[in-house]
Design an enzyme around this catalytic site. Sequence first.
Site, PDB file in Angstrom:
ATOM      1  N   GLU A 110       0.757  -1.187   0.045  1.00  0.00           N
ATOM      2  CA  GLU A 110      -0.024  -0.101  -0.093  1.00  0.00           C
ATOM      3  C   GLU A 110       0.982   1.277   0.004  1.00  0.00           C
ATOM      4  OE1 GLU A 110      -2.921   0.024   2.965  1.00  0.00           O
ATOM      5  OE2 GLU A 110      -3.646  -1.986   2.620  1.00  0.00           O
ATOM      6  N   ASP A 149      -6.457   8.325   9.648  1.00  0.00           N
ATOM      7  CA  ASP A 149      -4.769   7.871  10.083  1.00  0.00           C
ATOM      8  C   ASP A 149      -4.737   8.399  11.734  1.00  0.00           C
ATOM      9  OD1 ASP A 149      -4.442   7.372   7.581  1.00  0.00           O
ATOM     10  OD2 ASP A 149      -3.529   9.305   7.067  1.00  0.00           O
TER      11      ASP A 149
END
Length: 280
Positions: free
Chosen positions: A61, A72
């Site tokens: 990724e 995040d």
Amino acid sequence: MEPTTSRVINAPATRITQAFARAREEKRGALMPYFMCGYPSAEQSTRIIVAAAEGGADIIELGMPFSDPLADGATVQHAGQIALEKGMTVKGCMEVARQVSAQTTVPLVFMGYYNPILAYGVERFCQDASTHGVSGLIIPDLPLEEAEPLHQAAKQNGLALIFLIPPTTPEERIEQIAELVASGIGGFIYCVSLSGVTGERKELPPHLHEFIQRVRTHTQKYQIPLAVGFGLSTPQHIATVTSFADGAVVGSALVTLIDRSDEKKQVDVVRQYIQSLSQK
């Protein structure tokens, strides 16, 4: 799925399917590390990502830094902020992908937010991603109801659009996501191990196995692989997760490792860490 034209057969997304199939044949789960493009620098991130491929990563990724990264945790936000400060852009992420794909056949998946893609242009983004060696896209803030334009553009360019499913997702919505993924090319479903943001954790959530089994009841008929992410960091985590899921994602632990390592040692340290997690 579309008729078996050469475009579909040779679609970049099929590399993802092949990576899961290869891991399954070897009776193990697919290892999927996450790296932020441009962290700690554009050149170094390219070297680190190639090292991860050499260390045994099955799918990689590539994070696209964004100023408002809702999913995040602090560690990945820190990496994204540094990447942005050093001038990393969507175009720069494309260049990182191009350089990495020139050195490895490991499938690459962009993970980023929808705003920069809209600004870049959905069609143009998917075309450029495909020609720069990318196989799929993960967009954490893209709701299912608004996904059709990107889903179609991704499919037309041979890319998989990968959706996240957290434990709080209702059954009906899981079914809708499974149907949409099955109508595309290749791909997998990213099962979020717990509600919240990314980050390292010492223990896996107690209901994780049960959650994966619940998702599997909707995806089994389509043979969609399930990967688990958020909070995985140790070989034991990987072994546990891949005993009931098809793949495991490691992200924040890698950012921390890079952050704590001398720049001259980062490439070797990442390669060794990936080797320690790999079940090959």
